[in-house]
Design a protein around this motif. Sequence first.
Motif, PDB file in Angstrom:
ATOM      1  N   GLU A  83       0.816  -1.225   0.000  1.00  0.00           N
ATOM      2  CA  GLU A  83       0.000   0.000   0.000  1.00  0.00           C
ATOM      3  C   GLU A  83       0.844   1.268   0.000  1.00  0.00           C
ATOM      4  O   GLU A  83       0.453   2.280  -0.569  1.00  0.00           O
ATOM      5  CB  GLU A  83      -0.948   0.016   1.207  1.00  0.00           C
ATOM      6  CG  GLU A  83      -2.129  -0.902   1.048  1.00  0.00           C
ATOM      7  CD  GLU A  83      -3.121  -0.764   2.206  1.00  0.00           C
ATOM      8  OE1 GLU A  83      -3.152   0.302   2.860  1.00  0.00           O
ATOM      9  OE2 GLU A  83      -3.850  -1.730   2.435  1.00  0.00           O
ATOM     10  N   GLY A  84       2.005   1.219   0.619  1.00  0.00           N
ATOM     11  CA  GLY A  84       2.889   2.380   0.667  1.00  0.00           C
ATOM     12  C   GLY A  84       3.448   2.772  -0.686  1.00  0.00           C
ATOM     13  O   GLY A  84       3.905   3.900  -0.873  1.00  0.00           O
ATOM     14  N   LYS A  85       3.411   1.859  -1.641  1.00  0.00           N
ATOM     15  CA  LYS A  85       3.908   2.161  -2.985  1.00  0.00           C
ATOM     16  C   LYS A  85       2.831   2.816  -3.845  1.00  0.00           C
ATOM     17  O   LYS A  85       3.100   3.258  -4.954  1.00  0.00           O
ATOM     18  CB  LYS A  85       4.418   0.892  -3.678  1.00  0.00           C
ATOM     19  CG  LYS A  85       5.523   0.191  -2.904  1.00  0.00           C
ATOM     20  CD  LYS A  85       6.711   1.087  -2.663  1.00  0.00           C
ATOM     21  CE  LYS A  85       7.786   0.337  -1.893  1.00  0.00           C
ATOM     22  NZ  LYS A  85       8.897   1.166  -1.539  1.00  0.00           N
ATOM     23  N   ALA A  86       1.604   2.872  -3.323  1.00  0.00           N
ATOM     24  CA  ALA A  86       0.486   3.609  -3.935  1.00  0.00           C
ATOM     25  C   ALA A  86       0.179   3.206  -5.374  1.00  0.00           C
ATOM     26  O   ALA A  86      -0.084   4.056  -6.230  1.00  0.00           O
ATOM     27  CB  ALA A  86       0.714   5.114  -3.819  1.00  0.00           C
ATOM     28  N   ALA A  87       0.177   1.914  -5.632  1.00  0.00           N
ATOM     29  CA  ALA A  87      -0.145   1.432  -6.979  1.00  0.00           C
ATOM     30  C   ALA A  87      -1.556   1.842  -7.396  1.00  0.00           C
ATOM     31  O   ALA A  87      -1.800   2.081  -8.585  1.00  0.00           O
ATOM     32  CB  ALA A  87       0.007  -0.089  -7.050  1.00  0.00           C
ATOM     33  N   MET A  88      -2.465   1.965  -6.455  1.00  0.00           N
ATOM     34  CA  MET A  88      -3.836   2.350  -6.812  1.00  0.00           C
ATOM     35  C   MET A  88      -3.896   3.789  -7.324  1.00  0.00           C
ATOM     36  O   MET A  88      -4.718   4.104  -8.175  1.00  0.00           O
ATOM     37  CB  MET A  88      -4.785   2.135  -5.628  1.00  0.00           C
ATOM     38  CG  MET A  88      -4.948   0.659  -5.246  1.00  0.00           C
ATOM     39  SD  MET A  88      -5.273  -0.455  -6.644  1.00  0.00           S
ATOM     40  CE  MET A  88      -6.830   0.157  -7.219  1.00  0.00           C
ATOM     41  N   THR A  89      -3.020   4.648  -6.827  1.00  0.00           N
ATOM     42  CA  THR A  89      -2.942   6.016  -7.353  1.00  0.00           C
ATOM     43  C   THR A  89      -2.498   5.971  -8.814  1.00  0.00           C
ATOM     44  O   THR A  89      -3.079   6.635  -9.676  1.00  0.00           O
ATOM     45  CB  THR A  89      -1.969   6.875  -6.523  1.00  0.00           C
ATOM     46  OG1 THR A  89      -2.472   6.982  -5.192  1.00  0.00           O
ATOM     47  CG2 THR A  89      -1.794   8.263  -7.123  1.00  0.00           C
ATOM     48  N   LEU A  90      -1.489   5.159  -9.095  1.00  0.00           N
ATOM     49  CA  LEU A  90      -1.010   5.045 -10.472  1.00  0.00           C
ATOM     50  C   LEU A  90      -2.028   4.333 -11.354  1.00  0.00           C
ATOM     51  O   LEU A  90      -2.140   4.649 -12.541  1.00  0.00           O
ATOM     52  CB  LEU A  90       0.341   4.332 -10.517  1.00  0.00           C
ATOM     53  CG  LEU A  90       1.496   5.083  -9.857  1.00  0.00           C
ATOM     54  CD1 LEU A  90       2.793   4.310 -10.030  1.00  0.00           C
ATOM     55  CD2 LEU A  90       1.624   6.495 -10.397  1.00  0.00           C
ATOM     56  N   ASP A  91      -2.769   3.396 -10.785  1.00  0.00           N
ATOM     57  CA  ASP A  91      -3.816   2.726 -11.561  1.00  0.00           C
ATOM     58  C   ASP A  91      -4.881   3.738 -11.984  1.00  0.00           C
ATOM     59  O   ASP A  91      -5.328   3.740 -13.130  1.00  0.00           O
ATOM     60  CB  ASP A  91      -4.438   1.594 -10.732  1.00  0.00           C
ATOM     61  CG  ASP A  91      -5.276   0.660 -11.571  1.00  0.00           C
ATOM     62  OD1 ASP A  91      -4.778   0.152 -12.588  1.00  0.00           O
ATOM     63  OD2 ASP A  91      -6.442   0.426 -11.197  1.00  0.00           O
ATOM     64  N   ALA A  92      -5.254   4.618 -11.063  1.00  0.00           N
ATOM     65  CA  ALA A  92      -6.227   5.670 -11.400  1.00  0.00           C
ATOM     66  C   ALA A  92      -5.637   6.645 -12.417  1.00  0.00           C
ATOM     67  O   ALA A  92      -6.339   7.117 -13.321  1.00  0.00           O
ATOM     68  CB  ALA A  92      -6.667   6.407 -10.139  1.00  0.00           C
ATOM     69  N   ALA A  93      -4.351   6.937 -12.309  1.00  0.00           N
ATOM     70  CA  ALA A  93      -3.697   7.816 -13.285  1.00  0.00           C
ATOM     71  C   ALA A  93      -3.686   7.155 -14.663  1.00  0.00           C
ATOM     72  O   ALA A  93      -3.927   7.819 -15.679  1.00  0.00           O
ATOM     73  CB  ALA A  93      -2.266   8.133 -12.844  1.00  0.00           C
ATOM     74  N   ALA A  94      -3.433   5.858 -14.696  1.00  0.00           N
ATOM     75  CA  ALA A  94      -3.378   5.127 -15.965  1.00  0.00           C
ATOM     76  C   ALA A  94      -4.703   5.212 -16.717  1.00  0.00           C
ATOM     77  O   ALA A  94      -4.713   5.228 -17.953  1.00  0.00           O
ATOM     78  CB  ALA A  94      -2.998   3.670 -15.721  1.00  0.00           C
ATOM     79  N   ALA A  95      -5.802   5.285 -15.989  1.00  0.00           N
ATOM     80  CA  ALA A  95      -7.123   5.394 -16.627  1.00  0.00           C
ATOM     81  C   ALA A  95      -7.263   6.695 -17.405  1.00  0.00           C
ATOM     82  O   ALA A  95      -8.066   6.786 -18.331  1.00  0.00           O
ATOM     83  CB  ALA A  95      -8.225   5.309 -15.571  1.00  0.00           C
ATOM     84  N   ARG A  96      -6.466   7.694 -17.064  1.00  0.00           N
ATOM     85  CA  ARG A  96      -6.546   9.016 -17.688  1.00  0.00           C
ATOM     86  C   ARG A  96      -5.546   9.200 -18.832  1.00  0.00           C
ATOM     87  O   ARG A  96      -5.571  10.225 -19.502  1.00  0.00           O
ATOM     88  CB  ARG A  96      -6.282  10.091 -16.639  1.00  0.00           C
ATOM     89  CG  ARG A  96      -7.282  10.100 -15.510  1.00  0.00           C
ATOM     90  CD  ARG A  96      -6.761  10.993 -14.361  1.00  0.00           C
ATOM     91  NE  ARG A  96      -7.692  11.052 -13.267  1.00  0.00           N
ATOM     92  CZ  ARG A  96      -8.544  12.049 -13.049  1.00  0.00           C
ATOM     93  NH1 ARG A  96      -8.562  13.082 -13.866  1.00  0.00           N
ATOM     94  NH2 ARG A  96      -9.362  12.026 -12.025  1.00  0.00           N
ATOM     95  N   LEU A  97      -4.660   8.247 -19.021  1.00  0.00           N
ATOM     96  CA  LEU A  97      -3.609   8.380 -20.037  1.00  0.00           C
ATOM     97  C   LEU A  97      -4.049   7.809 -21.381  1.00  0.00           C
ATOM     98  O   LEU A  97      -4.752   6.801 -21.423  1.00  0.00           O
ATOM     99  CB  LEU A  97      -2.334   7.655 -19.578  1.00  0.00           C
ATOM    100  CG  LEU A  97      -1.612   8.266 -18.378  1.00  0.00           C
ATOM    101  CD1 LEU A  97      -0.494   7.344 -17.899  1.00  0.00           C
ATOM    102  CD2 LEU A  97      -1.074   9.644 -18.724  1.00  0.00           C
ATOM    103  N   PRO A  98      -3.598   8.414 -22.484  1.00  0.00           N
ATOM    104  CA  PRO A  98      -3.942   7.901 -23.814  1.00  0.00           C
ATOM    105  C   PRO A  98      -2.994   6.792 -24.280  1.00  0.00           C
ATOM    106  O   PRO A  98      -3.019   6.391 -25.431  1.00  0.00           O
ATOM    107  CB  PRO A  98      -3.809   9.141 -24.699  1.00  0.00           C
ATOM    108  CG  PRO A  98      -2.723   9.922 -24.053  1.00  0.00           C
ATOM    109  CD  PRO A  98      -2.916   9.705 -22.560  1.00  0.00           C
ATOM    110  N   PHE A  99      -2.135   6.316 -23.385  1.00  0.00           N
ATOM    111  CA  PHE A  99      -1.170   5.266 -23.686  1.00  0.00           C
ATOM    112  C   PHE A  99      -0.997   4.417 -22.425  1.00  0.00           C
ATOM    113  O   PHE A  99      -1.378   4.832 -21.334  1.00  0.00           O
ATOM    114  CB  PHE A  99       0.167   5.860 -24.149  1.00  0.00           C
ATOM    115  CG  PHE A  99       0.673   6.974 -23.271  1.00  0.00           C
ATOM    116  CD1 PHE A  99       1.312   6.710 -22.069  1.00  0.00           C
ATOM    117  CD2 PHE A  99       0.504   8.290 -23.652  1.00  0.00           C
ATOM    118  CE1 PHE A  99       1.773   7.737 -21.262  1.00  0.00           C
ATOM    119  CE2 PHE A  99       0.958   9.332 -22.852  1.00  0.00           C
ATOM    120  CZ  PHE A  99       1.589   9.043 -21.651  1.00  0.00           C
TER     121      PHE A  99
END
Length: 178
Positions: A27-43
């Motif tokens: 949880e400290g690596k915050a993969a869920m934050t990056l997962d949510a960011a990935a949803a916003r990326l066009p790649f």
Amino acid sequence: MDAARRSRRGRRLSPLLAFTAGRLWDEGKAAMTLDAAAARLPFPLLAAGPIAGPNGARVELRHMQSIGRLSTSEIAAILATRPVFVSAARYEPFGLAVLEAAQAGCALVLSDTTGFRELWDGAAVFVAPDDAAGFAATVESLADDAAGAPRSAFRHGSGPLASAWTGRSRECSLSMNR
């Protein structure tokens, strides 16, 4: 070229633009934050590392593309394509993955923590640790940079860690060549 390989600004993109590596289940690596960011990326944002930990912890990724555990040479091959390296970790005592990405010339997008700022100030762009929209916007902006600027200040000897590493590398090289 298909739409997935063009930015929102219509610029042509390289095949691999965003990458992270580490214990994704932590949880400290915050993969869920990056997962949510990935949803916003066009790649794609590729994620190397385990999604299940020894303590039973597990992360379910919906938008990042998990590519599992990779060998050192496989990670080096990915970093050689110079993706934007991303870490949303809330803590990171050192960050070997970040160091390897910087050495490969990758742009660095890191969570704005004391540890990362102390090590990478001047060589990375910082985003609030839980700001998925901020990570997405910063990654896309760097990936869409058409100016061809150096991808990492580390490679060019700026920033405190880069300067120290460059000096130490020269020192080791000199002592080995005597």
